[in-house]
Scaffold this motif. Structure first.
Motif, PDB file in Angstrom:
ATOM      1  N   UNK A 116      -7.204  -5.759   7.502  1.00 17.42           N
ATOM      2  CA  UNK A 116      -7.034  -4.359   7.888  1.00 17.42           C
ATOM      3  C   UNK A 116      -7.306  -4.141   9.370  1.00 17.42           C
TER       4      UNK A 116
ATOM      5  N   UNK B 210     -12.712 -13.163   4.112  1.00 17.15           N
ATOM      6  CA  UNK B 210     -12.307 -12.651   2.794  1.00 17.15           C
ATOM      7  C   UNK B 210     -10.826 -12.912   2.549  1.00 17.15           C
TER       8      UNK B 210
ATOM      9  N   UNK C 205       0.827  -1.203   0.000  1.00 20.02           N
ATOM     10  CA  UNK C 205       0.000   0.000   0.000  1.00 20.02           C
ATOM     11  C   UNK C 205       0.866   1.259   0.000  1.00 20.02           C
TER      12      UNK C 205
ATOM     13  N   UNK D 110     -12.345  -3.269   6.843  1.00 15.69           N
ATOM     14  CA  UNK D 110     -12.498  -2.836   5.467  1.00 15.69           C
ATOM     15  C   UNK D 110     -13.252  -3.904   4.695  1.00 15.69           C
ATOM     16  N   UNK D 111     -14.559  -3.664   4.551  1.00 11.63           N
ATOM     17  CA  UNK D 111     -15.401  -4.622   3.839  1.00 11.63           C
ATOM     18  C   UNK D 111     -16.221  -3.856   2.805  1.00 11.63           C
ATOM     19  N   UNK D 112     -17.108  -4.561   2.110  1.00 11.11           N
ATOM     20  CA  UNK D 112     -18.015  -3.900   1.169  1.00 11.11           C
ATOM     21  C   UNK D 112     -19.362  -3.751   1.865  1.00 11.11           C
TER      22      UNK D 112
ATOM     23  N   UNK E 123     -11.585 -12.935  -7.161  1.00 11.36           N
ATOM     24  CA  UNK E 123     -10.249 -12.366  -7.368  1.00 11.36           C
ATOM     25  C   UNK E 123      -9.196 -13.464  -7.435  1.00 11.36           C
TER      26      UNK E 123
ATOM     27  N   UNK F 125      -9.787   0.605  -2.041  1.00 12.32           N
ATOM     28  CA  UNK F 125      -8.564   0.078  -1.404  1.00 12.32           C
ATOM     29  C   UNK F 125      -8.688  -1.409  -1.072  1.00 12.32           C
ATOM     30  N   UNK F 126      -9.902  -1.825  -0.685  1.00 11.26           N
ATOM     31  CA  UNK F 126     -10.090  -3.235  -0.357  1.00 11.26           C
ATOM     32  C   UNK F 126      -9.947  -4.098  -1.598  1.00 11.26           C
ATOM     33  N   UNK F 127     -10.466  -3.602  -2.725  1.00  9.87           N
ATOM     34  CA  UNK F 127     -10.338  -4.357  -3.967  1.00  9.87           C
ATOM     35  C   UNK F 127      -8.866  -4.575  -4.313  1.00  9.87           C
ATOM     36  N   UNK F 128      -8.074  -3.524  -4.134  1.00  8.51           N
ATOM     37  CA  UNK F 128      -6.648  -3.672  -4.435  1.00  8.51           C
ATOM     38  C   UNK F 128      -5.997  -4.685  -3.505  1.00  8.51           C
TER      39      UNK F 128
ATOM     40  N   UNK G 197       0.758  -3.435  -5.398  1.00  5.19           N
ATOM     41  CA  UNK G 197      -0.075  -3.991  -4.329  1.00  5.19           C
ATOM     42  C   UNK G 197      -0.985  -5.111  -4.831  1.00  5.19           C
ATOM     43  N   UNK G 198      -1.629  -4.876  -5.985  1.00 11.62           N
ATOM     44  CA  UNK G 198      -2.650  -5.814  -6.458  1.00 11.62           C
ATOM     45  C   UNK G 198      -2.060  -7.149  -6.903  1.00 11.62           C
TER      46      UNK G 198
ATOM     47  N   UNK H 230      -1.354 -10.353  -3.571  1.00  8.87           N
ATOM     48  CA  UNK H 230      -2.253 -11.425  -3.113  1.00  8.87           C
ATOM     49  C   UNK H 230      -2.190 -12.663  -4.006  1.00  8.87           C
TER      50      UNK H 230
END
Lengths: 250, 336
Positions: free
Chosen positions: A87, A162, A55, A91-93, A108, B208-211, A75-76, A79
């Motif tokens: 986090x 997640x 990050x 940090x969720x949706x 993902x 940010x969570x998606x990343x 960053x992406x 994973x």
């Protein structure tokens, strides 16, 4: 499994203006161990996590994951190698359902998402694994609730589900029990215990009882540097650690 | 869920739209068919904006640029067909298949360029930079003296040609637009429910969570931006055909604002919302002056916008989730 370390951090530094948040930090995490990182507030724990996850990028030093230099990796991409974080601040949706939260993580993990036709919500190859992660963590009865309606502790659990859905090799947990009640905390501890051995874990945590109960190794972070690393008993009896950190509590 | 009500609404809507030429004829107002066609076209444009605004969370204040590019491409091809001249060494065309596809392709390309730069910013900066790009395109069109400058130009060759259809006939053209809207809406629904759509929604809710989940969000948002631009370009091509006239007015920044209002009015992040938003917006725009005339209020007839503005604000205040959601909830108790 070999004995090669899964994560080697060398001489990592990050400053914010005049503040050296992380200052020449060295850390080695062995494959399969649960490695706790403790330290007083402002020791640089979260800055370290942000750099491990990509990050923020370090000023200097290197991070190697399974022998691969990932210091500058996006960053992406991390994973997908198996380096996954949670986090400190949940940090969720929030508007999506609990199941959708985990399903997007499964998605993902299963290749690119430039797929425009097939209905993802009706896709069993996403929802079935997602549901099994929810079962694992005990949230399956809430699968169809919007995530923002969950209690704080449940949201923390969802966050972990997640992370697990990404099939991590190394899981970085940034204070997974932050803000949880005693019962929820105990539940989380026993869950983390059940994970031990199946993957490597870096655990950032304030609660000393939790840390000493779970950890194989503990590193103590003070002013951006690791001042001691060892098994729980060594850390408990280390005079430097006692003065720098534990002393305040006892 | 409100699936049943949604089906009823869809059937009702389909029936009204399908019989619109007959209905208008029956009440002796056939000339309104052009306005109805315009609603269909703007519904496509608003839907395309809703993909990035409602699902992707990208507030683009320059969406009319792609609408205008689409209109200009079809218009310019027709212009050169009529003049029997070439553009960049290519002959003009009045074939719908070629002209409309060219409109879509070139607006998609513009969206790729503008999006690639704009999406490096977020929030207010994104709003401003998309507006700035749209203004650049606006002034580019104004400067095209060959194509009428700020007056625009007529498509003297008439509407595009499709084999077996006479688009010059208003009823045929209405049904072509209706079919286009139906196909676009179905494609849109498929898209937002796909894996791609899930990623887009994820970026909206918590980028940010998606990343952190391993999603390279930039490229997904860019692809959405390009799809939205292509959709608006298609709508622009249809609009050029409807009026047989193309001018920089399509790209004026207030047009981008109109599109935003249509989406918000109808229901952000819903498949059908933008249609209702476009219908309500364009009908108010059309009928308010007429109503005031009928009421014998010449001052308001001239300054109908004085009423239009507050009406929009009231609608948005009282139908917070948009007209579509209000239709779905209408007559229902709040407690479910």
């Amino acid at each position: 499994m070999t004995d090669a370390p899964i994560l080697i951090v060398e001489n990592l530094s990050k400053s914010f203006g005049a503040l050296k948040a992380v200052d020449g930090l060295n850390l080695t995490v062995q494959t399969g161990e649960l490695h706790a990182i403790i330290g007083p507030n402002g020791a640089g724990k979260t800055t370290l996590v942000h750099q491990l996850s990509g990050q923020i990028s370090p000023d200097s030093g290197s991070i190697r994951f399974q022998g691969l230099d990932i210091t500058k990796m996006q960053e992406a991409k991390r994973p997908h190698l198996g380096l996954v974080r949670s986090f400190q601040i949940t940090s969720i949706f929030p508007q999506s359902t609990v199941l959708e939260n985990v399903a997007i993580a499964v998605q993902m993990q299963s290749g690119h998402s430039f797929r425009f036709i097939k209905n993802a919500r009706a896709d069993k190859s996403l929802s079935d694994p997602a549901l099994s992660y929810l079962q694992q963590i005990g949230l399956e009865s809430l699968a169809n609730e919007p995530a923002h309606t969950l209690a704080h502790g449940q949201q923390r659990q969802l966050e972990l589900a997640m992370a697990l859905a990404l099939k991590p090799k190394l899981l970085i947990l940034d204070e997974p029990m932050a803000g949880m009640g005693a019962d929820e905390s105990a539940q989380m501890v026993s869950f983390l215990k059940s994970l031990k051995g199946t993957l490597s874990i870096v655990l950032i945590e304030h609660d000393m009882d939790v840390v000493f109960a779970l950890s194989d190794q503990i590193s103590v972070l003070v002013y951006g540097q690791v001042i001691a690393t060892g098994i729980p008993d060594e850390i408990r009896n280390n005079p430097k650690v006692r003065t720098a950190y534990l002393g305040e509590e006892e | 869920m409100s699936n049943k009500r949604n089906t009823i609404l869809l059937v009702l809507l389909g029936a009204i739209l399908f019989t619109m030429p007959l209905l208008l004829d029956a009440i002796g107002q056939s000339f309104l068919l052009g306005s109805a066609t315009r609603i269909l076209i703007y519904a496509i444009a608003a839907m395309s904006l809703n993909l990035i605004l409602g699902y992707g969370g990208m507030v683009s204040f320059g969406h009319a640029a792609f609408f205008g590019v689409g209109a200009y491409v079809t218009g310019i091809l027709s212009f050169h067909m009529f003049e029997d001249t070439t553009i960049f060494g290519l002959a003009g065309t009045n074939s719908a298949a070629i002209a409309w596809l060219a409109s879509i392709a070139i607006s998609a390309l513009m969206a790729l360029i503008i999006g690639a730069l704009s999406l490096r910013t977020t929030g207010v900066y994104f709003i401003m930079i998309t507006l700035a790009f749209a203004q650049m395109i606006y002034f580019l069109f104004v400067s095209l003296q060959r194509y009428g400058g700020d007056d625009g130009f007529m498509m003297f060759d008439g509407r595009s040609r499709i084999a077996g259809l006479e688009l010059g006939d208003d009823i045929s053209f209405y049904f072509v637009c209706l079919a286009a809207l139906a196909i676009f809406a179905m494609g849109f629904k498929t898209l937002v429910n796909s894996r791609f759509g899930q990623v887009l929604k994820g970026c909206h809710e918590n980028e940010p969570r998606m990343r952190a989940l391993g999603c390279p969000t930039y490229r997904y948002k860019l692809v959405a931006f390009v799809i939205a631009g292509a959709g608006a370009g298609f709508a622009g091509a249809l609009q050029a055909n409807l009026t047989e006239f193309v001018s920089p007015d399509y790209v004026h920044w207030t047009r981008s604002g109109d599109l935003l209002i249509m989406v918000i009015l109808g229901g952000i992040g819903t498949v059908l919302g933008p249609f209702f938003g476009a219908a309500a917006f364009l009908m108010l725009e059309e009928f308010l002056p007429i109503i005031f005339k009928g009421l014998g209020l010449p001052l308001l007839q001239e300054h109908w916008r004085v009423v239009f503005g507050p009406m929009l604000i009231l609608i948005v205040l009282f139908a917070k989730k948009g007209l579509y959601a209000s239709l779905m909830d209408w007559g229902r108790r709040k407690n479910d």
